[in-house]
Design an enzyme around this catalytic site. Structure first.
Site, mmCIF file in Angstrom:
data_model
loop_
_atom_site.group_PDB
_atom_site.id
_atom_site.type_symbol
_atom_site.label_atom_id
_atom_site.label_comp_id
_atom_site.label_asym_id
_atom_site.label_seq_id
_atom_site.Cartn_x
_atom_site.Cartn_y
_atom_site.Cartn_z
ATOM 1 N N LYS A 18 15.220 1.485 -8.952
ATOM 2 C CA LYS A 18 14.674 1.968 -7.330
ATOM 3 C C LYS A 18 14.646 3.444 -7.205
ATOM 4 C CE LYS A 18 16.698 0.435 -3.797
ATOM 5 N NZ LYS A 18 18.078 -0.621 -3.055
ATOM 6 N N CYS A 55 3.957 9.372 0.881
ATOM 7 C CA CYS A 55 2.565 9.255 -0.329
ATOM 8 C C CYS A 55 3.499 8.948 -1.322
ATOM 9 C CB CYS A 55 1.751 9.919 0.039
ATOM 10 S SG CYS A 55 2.214 11.118 -1.046
ATOM 11 N N CYS A 81 7.895 16.670 1.350
ATOM 12 C CA CYS A 81 6.450 16.371 1.810
ATOM 13 C C CYS A 81 5.607 17.768 0.594
ATOM 14 C CB CYS A 81 5.857 16.280 3.307
ATOM 15 S SG CYS A 81 3.833 16.496 3.226
ATOM 16 N N HIS A 115 -0.557 13.549 0.470
ATOM 17 C CA HIS A 115 -1.446 12.349 1.019
ATOM 18 C C HIS A 115 -2.141 13.171 1.543
ATOM 19 C CE1 HIS A 115 0.799 14.794 4.469
ATOM 20 N NE2 HIS A 115 -0.377 15.063 4.403
#
Lengths: 80, 80
Positions: free
Chosen positions: A25, A43, A52, A56
């Site tokens: 996980k 994403c 990020c 995306h």
């Protein structure tokens, strides 16, 4: 590139096909201090995960999805 | 329940099938202050989105995925 599709079984198929695949996980913890601002990936395609890198945008364009990042900021002490 | 699968085309299929589907892009901004700790969803299935409600557990079990949340904390001023 491995293009084997995994079928979304209505309940949602596999989301992560890239990040730490050997981990059971992938949970991320991060600490911020006042004045910090970070943009986090949601994403699971970013090359700078957990942050990020705008992956995306291409993903949304290719799939019709609408996912976007999480932007967390901590105002400077005097701004609180 | 709509069980229409969307095929992952190698590059990654649709991730979000639940959250703000009428929005072109779901980007979230949040402000934290010292002493805060929040657990954010990254599986796009939480009933308390943008916060995590552990929906990733059932998702991972059902799909073999390994997604998990993002935990962001801001130490109390004296802890910095």
């Amino acid at each position: 590139m491995d293009a084997s599709p995994s079928i979304r079984l209505g309940g949602g198929g596999e989301i992560n096909s890239k990040i730490e695949l050997d981990s059971p996980k992938v949970a991320t913890t991060d600490k911020l201090v006042s004045g910090d601002k970070k943009v986090y990936c949601r994403c699971w395609l970013s090359g700078t995960f957990p942050l990020c890198d705008a992956s995306h945008v291409a993903h949304n364009k290719e799939t019709g999805d609408n996912v976007g990042p999480l932007i967390v900021s901590v105002p400077k002490a005097e701004e609180e």
